[in-house]
Design a protein around this motif. Structure first.
Motif, mmCIF file in Angstrom:
data_model
loop_
_atom_site.group_PDB
_atom_site.id
_atom_site.type_symbol
_atom_site.label_atom_id
_atom_site.label_comp_id
_atom_site.label_asym_id
_atom_site.label_seq_id
_atom_site.Cartn_x
_atom_site.Cartn_y
_atom_site.Cartn_z
ATOM 1 N N ARG A 160 0.948 -1.185 -0.163
ATOM 2 C CA ARG A 160 0.071 0.145 -0.116
ATOM 3 C C ARG A 160 0.834 1.372 0.012
ATOM 4 N NH1 ARG A 160 -3.413 -1.995 -2.395
ATOM 5 N NH2 ARG A 160 -4.147 0.045 -2.854
ATOM 6 N N ALA A 217 3.844 1.859 -0.886
ATOM 7 C CA ALA A 217 4.547 2.255 -2.160
ATOM 8 C C ALA A 217 4.028 3.008 -3.186
ATOM 9 C CB ALA A 217 4.873 0.762 -2.691
ATOM 10 N N ARG A 218 2.475 3.406 -2.917
ATOM 11 C CA ARG A 218 1.518 4.291 -3.899
ATOM 12 C C ARG A 218 1.332 5.389 -3.083
ATOM 13 N NH1 ARG A 218 -0.139 -0.277 -6.991
ATOM 14 N NH2 ARG A 218 -0.340 -2.454 -5.894
ATOM 15 N N ALA A 249 6.403 5.119 -5.440
ATOM 16 C CA ALA A 249 6.077 6.562 -5.292
ATOM 17 C C ALA A 249 5.652 6.510 -3.618
ATOM 18 C CB ALA A 249 5.059 7.065 -6.161
ATOM 19 N N PRO A 250 6.290 6.347 -2.761
ATOM 20 C CA PRO A 250 5.949 6.497 -1.446
ATOM 21 C C PRO A 250 5.751 7.939 -0.996
ATOM 22 C CG PRO A 250 8.204 5.780 -1.356
ATOM 23 C CD PRO A 250 7.738 5.930 -2.829
#
Lengths: 180, 213
Positions: free
Chosen positions: B80, B82-83, B153-154
């Motif tokens: 989760r 990483a988004r 895209a953390p």
């Protein structure tokens, strides 16, 4: 707003599958909305708006693998925009709170210049009722193809074909209007 | 550069992106991290003498299941986080529940035990090195996880780094069971947990700096 979401998401899914024209259209449609988003938040530094639009579009491109196809598209895209905005202020030593979901008002208020870029919502509206409902059921409400097919009274396979056609003609309509 | 030119450039190469890229990358990292920890165990610590026999016992698998589940919680949270819009509440809650259950059972046993056995149950023969060893075994996996995250895209670097550490630590602690002969729940609940959480803390510290993009 929900129709914008559906149309942008449809374009993103096509783009992820390698459809260059749909992807190009997505980036330009998103770019216009990002510009409004940043303009509203950077009245004191309007010169930086375009940089942020470009940085966000680059992030959308290079980090597109992190988009989860099962989730809505606009929260993902504007979370990237929000991160870029906070980063921008951080580099200028400003600490500011940025609400997570205030991009919704941008989407609601966004109106493309008349006669220029096509309006996504309107493109979706020009689809036949059946196709529009299918796009909405699957892309917004997240129904499976089988469920959406059942709603429309057709088989899963037929729903799949119809959805594919709907997305394709959506792309064509918007391209057609963009070129004309 | 004009934004339209940028869009032309970006759209000129829309390579297809397969679905499920994020979980697949982390699964790959789990394999790499486990192999690295295995090599370290074999080359540096050695496997426990009674490994073949221990593997027929219940405690060997309880330990492995506990630390593996902590790793699963880390994996889930990473998937989760990483988004950019990712929220990991459920994953973190799951990890906390696993931890609380195991540690609670361990301390229950410990309190119910004969007071003269308690010290040995808690300290075993390796309490001084347990958490440190797990942290060391987890370092390659943590580095690999952070490297993969840098391409994603953390937007919450410290929390994402913590999840990366819990993930790498859980994997490493599971492999560490091949070396470590301790067999009380309170030992595992204390020192293994400390090793995994320590890796999480290290991940948070490094992530705060390394996960900016």
């Amino acid at each position: 707003m929900t129709e914008t979401e559906a149309a942008l998401k449809a374009l993103m899914l096509l783009g992820l599958d390698g459809d260059a024209p749909a992807y190009r259209l997505l980036l330009s449609q998103l770019g216009g909305r990002l510009r409004v988003y940043f303009e509203r938040r950077m009245r004191d530094a309007p010169g930086d708006v375009e940089d942020l639009v470009q940085e966000t579009l680059m992030a959308v491109h290079t980090r597109r693998a992190t988009y989860d196809r099962a989730q809505p598209f606009t929260p993902w895209a504007f979370a990237l925009a929000r991160y870029k905005l906070i980063d921008h202020w951080r580099r200028r030593k400003v600490r500011a709170a940025v609400p997570i979901d205030d991009y919704v008002e941008v989407l609601a208020a966004y109106a493309p210049e008349p006669g220029s870029a096509m309006d996504l919502d309107r493109a979706l509206e020009t689809l036949p009722e059946r196709q529009r409902r299918l796009v909405r059921d699957v892309k917004i409400e997240g129904l499976s193809l089988a469920q959406a097919g059942e709603r429309a009274g057709v088989s899963e396979g037929a729903a799949k074909v119809a959805l594919h056609r709907a997305l394709k003609s959506l792309g064509e309509r918007m391209r057609g209007r963009a070129d004309g | 550069m004009r934004t339209d030119d940028l869009i032309d450039q970006l759209a000129a190469d829309p390579r297809a992106v397969p679905a499920g890229t994020v979980p697949r990358r982390f699964a790959g990292v789990a394999v790499v991290g486990a192999l690295a920890a295995l090599v370290l165990v074999l080359a540096w610590l050695g496997t426990r003498q009674d490994l073949a026999q221990a593997m027929t016992g219940r405690m060997f698998w309880m330990k492995a299941a506990y630390t593996a589940l902590l790793g699963v919680a880390g994996f889930w949270a990473l998937e989760r986080l990483a988004r950019p819009e990712g929220v990991a509440r459920k994953a973190l809650l799951f990890g906390a529940l696993v931890l609380a259950l195991f540690v609670g059972l361990g301390f229950g046993q410990w309190l119910a035990a004969d007071p003269e056995h308690r010290r040995l149950m808690m300290m075993g023969g390796s309490w001084k090195v347990c958490a440190r060893n797990i942290l060391a075994l987890a370092l390659p996996g943590l580095a690999a996880t952070l490297a993969v995250l840098r391409g994603m895209a953390p937007t919450r670097p410290a929390l994402t780094g913590f999840a990366a550490g819990a993930f790498a630590g859980g994997v490493a602690a599971t492999v560490y069971g091949l070396h470590c002969g301790e067999s009380t729940m309170v030992f595992v609940g204390t020192w293994y947990t400390l090793g995994v959480l320590g890796t999480g803390a290290l991940g948070a510290l490094v992530g705060k700096w390394a996960l900016r993009w």
